[in-house]
Design an enzyme around this catalytic site. Structure first.
Site: not given
Length: 583
Positions: A414, A65, A43, A106, A62, A546
């Site tokens: 479809r 390291c 931070h 995921c 991150c 969309e």
């Protein structure tokens, strides 16, 4: 004996320790890093803890390291590699959280047995982040949503000279576009001409209207077809590969463009758009949600109100706003409201597709169109949210029922294909193909990786694996192969028969229809301007993708979605920039 016992206990202790670190137990990452990293390492050393909404500072540490996603992915030996996926180069904090339970993104769509450090953590209190009580930023244009339409609009507007900010509520960019598999429809392209494929704007328009039951807005459908080739050219100039051309349901000719070898189009295009946005230093703010579109007393759009994950609420003043936040297929309540018969049906969409942009536009006075027109895709892998691309059928796969028999023209639209599957025993079917089809389409390998495929060395072996009558399956494949040889599918009138199924092995994926696409949304002009309930343009408000209604009518043809997002994204970006820049 004692020494052996000691070695065994030591090994067990190491295993338990590793498991606790990996699974996380009840310890969040901040606790697991004690003794290895201090608060300031993530931070900074300032008196006030400042975490930007996109968490760039934490993520850079991150990576410093642990290495980049690519580096970590190269070290992984797991069957499913979470650091090397179609999501691309995403933030570490998408999954790994310092003070709350970590969770693999995921799992939003997949049911992997995937452990993660800090996965069982109980939230701990972090230092309060610094928030500005009254913050106002400025831009020429705000784009809501970082999918293909949003990126396209932002890049187009930026290249026209506008200062653009993209706001994305999810922790990653890409939206549903990132999941698009089949390809991008376009007519009269250089790639079609190279391959000797005859096509025309008028034929693409006709196919689009026919597929949509002629409920499409004819003017919007013509814009889609007329600008499709130039949209392919635009993407190609940005670095995309759309050189492979195949066919999807409802198309009269091969016009579905995708990367060489038939790789998935969505992840590829998303990565190209991300790269181009980064090269232009476009301001992209993830973990940020637009909660209101701001208007002046005359009804002109003047900006947005944003709720940031860490920064809290603030205002962005802008001369134009483009809504490109997608549809609502991942909002089961809204789907069921418009189509009660779809209640409880799975979806192929990413979790952010909840219709927020449509709602924002509606609250700003925008008219809605075709909201009840919701598409279910016929081939979602049974028991999952994984879409099996229509290109598998386009490259030669057939559909058989639990009796081992074909029952439909696999390349019909479809809606008709979905209805045919739902009429079968178990409301599911098997997508059957051979090694020849597998080799023709690169993305099929991904379905093997996800353990979705049953297989056999012969047709009879496959029949045993999927528990259908072997004689019937052999007869169905033999009949289809004869149709290919004769160039005439007399029984089901399939128009395109690219290859026979004669090359061992033989494969099958059980599929069921799932909610896939919402054809309805904000009503727009051919210039992507949002129309109000009074039929007039809302000044400064545009929409693309969309979340708009009218382009597809009651049913979208496979391959027309990416085409729509790029074409109308370009139009929205161009027109918003002209308005914002006073041109």
């Amino acid at each position: 004996m004692n020494s052996r016992l000691g070695i065994l206990l030591a090994a067990l202790l190491v295993l338990v320790s590793a498991t606790v670190l990996w699974a996380g137990g009840a310890e969040p990452l901040a606790k697991l890093h004690e003794g290895k990293a201090a608060c300031a390492d993530c931070h900074g050393k300032g008196k006030k803890v400042v975490v930007d909404d996109s968490e760039k500072g934490v993520n850079s540490r991150c990576v410093g390291c642990h290495g980049t996603l690519a580096e970590l992915g190269g070290k992984s030996r797991e069957e499913v590699n979470p650091h090397r996926s179609h999501l691309g180069d995403i933030n570490c904090t998408t999954c790994h959280h310092g003070h709350t339970a970590s969770w693999a993104y995921c799992l939003s769509c997949h049911a992997f047995d995937m452990k993660i450090p800090g996965g069982g953590a109980v939230a701990t209190k972090a230092a309060a982040t610094s928030r500005q009580a009254k913050r106002t930023d400025k831009a020429d244009i705000v784009v809501i949503g970082a999918g293909a339409a949003g990126f396209t609009a932002a890049i187009t507007a930026h290249d026209a000279g506008a200062k653009v900010i993209i706001i994305e509520k999810q922790p990653i960019t890409g939206g549903n576009s990132m999941l698009a598999a089949g390809g991008m429809n376009a007519a009269e392209t250089v790639y079609q001409k190279e391959k000797g494929i005859p096509d025309s704007v008028d034929l693409m328009y006709k196919d689009t209207m026919t597929g949509g039951g002629n409920l499409n807005d004819p003017a919007l459908a013509m814009v889609l077809a007329k600008n499709s080739a130039s949209s392919v050219d635009w993407l190609t100039r940005l670095g995309a590969d759309l050189s492979d051309v195949g066919r999807m349901g409802g198309a009269s000719v091969n016009r579905t463009h995708r990367p060489k070898g038939g790789a998935a189009v969505g992840a590829h295009i998303t990565e190209v758009l991300r790269k181009n946005a980064a090269q232009r230093n476009i301001d992209i703010r993830i973990n940020s949600k637009v909660v209101k579109i701001l208007e002046d007393k005359k009804g002109r759009v003047i900006g947005v109100r944003v709720a940031g994950k860490h920064s809290g609420e603030y205002t962005i003043k802008a001369k134009a706003v483009i809504i490109a936040a997608g549809g609502f297929s991942a909002n089961p309540e809204r789907v069921a409201f418009y189509r009660p018969e779809y209640k409880g049906m799975t979806t192929s969409n990413q979790p952010g597709a909840t219709g927020d942009g449509i709602e924002l536009g509606n609250q700003a006075g925008g008219e809605l169109k075709d909201m009840k027109e919701i598409q279910i895709h016929p081939t979602v892998a049974a028991g999952s949210r994984t879409l099996i691309t229509e290109a598998v059928r386009g490259n030669g796969a057939i559909l058989v029922n639990h009796e081992g028999k074909r029952f439909v023209n696999e390349l019909t639209t479809r809606d008709k294909c979905s209805a045919a599957i739902l009429a079968q025993k178990g409301q599911s079917a098997f997508l059957v193909f051979d090694e020849g089809v597998r080799k023709s389409l690169k993305q099929i390998d991904g379905y093997f990786h996800l353990n979705l495929v049953s297989q056999g060395g012969s047709v009879r072996d496959l029949a045993a694996a999927i528990k259908v009558p072997a004689d019937a399956l052999e007869a169905s494949i033999a009949s289809y192969n004869k149709a290919v040889d004769d160039k005439n599918d007399a029984e089901f009138k399939r128009p395109d028969l690219p290859r026979a199924l004669r090359t061992a092995g033989y494969y099958a994926i059980e599929v069921k229809p799932g909610v896939h696409y919402t054809m309805g949304g904000l009503k727009i002009t051919t210039g992507s301007e949002v129309l109000g309930k009074d039929g007039k343009v809302i000044p400064g408000l545009y929409a693309a993708g969309e979340g708009t209604g009218g382009v597809h009518g009651k049913n979208r043809l496979g391959g027309n979605s990416i085409s729509q997002t790029i074409t109308f994204g370009r139009i929205a970006g161009e027109n918003a920039a002209k308005m914002a820049m006073g041109k």
